[in-house]
Design a protein around this motif. Structure first.
Motif, PDB file in Angstrom:
ATOM      1  N   LEU A  60       0.829  -1.206   0.000  1.00  0.00           N
ATOM      2  CA  LEU A  60       0.000   0.000   0.000  1.00  0.00           C
ATOM      3  C   LEU A  60       0.867   1.261   0.000  1.00  0.00           C
ATOM      4  O   LEU A  60       0.382   2.352   0.265  1.00  0.00           O
ATOM      5  CB  LEU A  60      -0.902   0.008   1.244  1.00  0.00           C
ATOM      6  N   ASN A  61       2.149   1.112  -0.281  1.00  0.00           N
ATOM      7  CA  ASN A  61       3.094   2.229  -0.241  1.00  0.00           C
ATOM      8  C   ASN A  61       2.662   3.377  -1.156  1.00  0.00           C
ATOM      9  O   ASN A  61       2.014   3.154  -2.181  1.00  0.00           O
ATOM     10  CB  ASN A  61       4.487   1.775  -0.693  1.00  0.00           C
ATOM     11  N   LEU A  80      -5.320   2.546   9.118  1.00  0.00           N
ATOM     12  CA  LEU A  80      -5.688   1.203   8.667  1.00  0.00           C
ATOM     13  C   LEU A  80      -6.933   0.786   9.434  1.00  0.00           C
ATOM     14  O   LEU A  80      -7.137   1.234  10.566  1.00  0.00           O
ATOM     15  CB  LEU A  80      -4.548   0.225   8.957  1.00  0.00           C
ATOM     16  N   ILE A  82       3.547  -0.355   3.970  1.00  0.00           N
ATOM     17  CA  ILE A  82       2.713   0.839   4.145  1.00  0.00           C
ATOM     18  C   ILE A  82       3.585   2.098   4.215  1.00  0.00           C
ATOM     19  O   ILE A  82       3.223   3.076   4.845  1.00  0.00           O
ATOM     20  CB  ILE A  82       1.800   0.733   5.388  1.00  0.00           C
ATOM     21  N   THR A  99       3.002   6.869   3.443  1.00  0.00           N
ATOM     22  CA  THR A  99       1.596   7.216   3.617  1.00  0.00           C
ATOM     23  C   THR A  99       1.564   8.274   4.711  1.00  0.00           C
ATOM     24  O   THR A  99       2.602   8.833   5.046  1.00  0.00           O
ATOM     25  CB  THR A  99       0.748   5.977   3.999  1.00  0.00           C
ATOM     26  N   ALA A 151       7.319   0.382   6.971  1.00  0.00           N
ATOM     27  CA  ALA A 151       6.473   1.528   7.315  1.00  0.00           C
ATOM     28  C   ALA A 151       7.318   2.801   7.401  1.00  0.00           C
ATOM     29  O   ALA A 151       7.207   3.577   8.331  1.00  0.00           O
ATOM     30  CB  ALA A 151       5.744   1.260   8.622  1.00  0.00           C
TER      31      ALA A 151
END
Length: 191
Positions: free
Chosen positions: A72-73, A80, A95, A98, A118
């Motif tokens: 989902l980068n 979430l 992720i 974001t 992340a």
């Protein structure tokens, strides 16, 4: 199915053979929401939705219980879903880039997670339960706002790569972390 780099804002695919799809890539488009049809593809194991304009993840994503890799980068996510940890086979979660600030506690239910990326978010704290994930071999949390030490860092003893550069840790905290797990990168912005 690879639909990447097509300037798509949405897409539709026929219902024929969708249950046979194992991988779908629609990265590098301009999609603003996850198409409903994907949420019904129960056999999907890999989804790459990176580099789009997605602002939220529908709760119904958890129906995709066969997911092994979810990217989902580079989206506009700020959170979430609270039940995000309902992926029993997920081994890779991306992720990064974001605007996520807090990770849901349920992320600790991703017991098969091996890679957690992340970077470049607004994350201020690692949920204590995340330290229970024993299969993690790579965690990257560069460029966030982390500053707190937890004795639970010791639980990540199987890590091969742990990157925490450019956070808000002070030097003493970095040394404590390094004393418990192998830190690959932990340079400054850390105080």
């Amino acid at each position: 199915m690879d639909l990447s780099e097509n300037s798509l804002t949405n897409f539709k695919i026929g219902t024929q053979n969708q249950t046979k799809l194992r991988e779908i890539n629609f990265s590098s488009n301009s999609i603003i929401e996850i198409p409903e049809i994907i949420l019904n593809m129960k056999g999907l194991e890999i989804i790459d939705m990176g580099m789009n304009e997605i602002t939220s993840i529908p709760d119904s994503l958890i129906k995709l219980t066969n997911l092994r890799k979810l990217i989902l980068n580079h989206n506009k996510l700020t959170s979430l879903p609270k039940d995000f940890g309902a992926f029993p086979y997920l081994t890779h979660l991306g992720i990064s880039h974001t605007k996520i600030r807090h990770l849901p506690v349920s992320i600790a239910n991703l017991t098969n997670l091996e890679i957690f990326e992340a970077n470049n978010n607004n994350i201020v704290e690692i949920p204590e339960d995340l330290f229970k994930l024993k299969k993690l071999s790579k965690v990257t949390l560069n460029n966030n706002y982390l500053s707190k030490y937890s004795e639970s860092f010791k639980n990540w003893s199987n890590l091969k790569e742990f990157n925490i550069k450019n956070n808000d840790f002070d030097k003493a905290t970095i040394e404590k972390i390094k004393g418990n797990i192998p830190v690959t990168e932990a340079d400054r912005k850390n105080k």
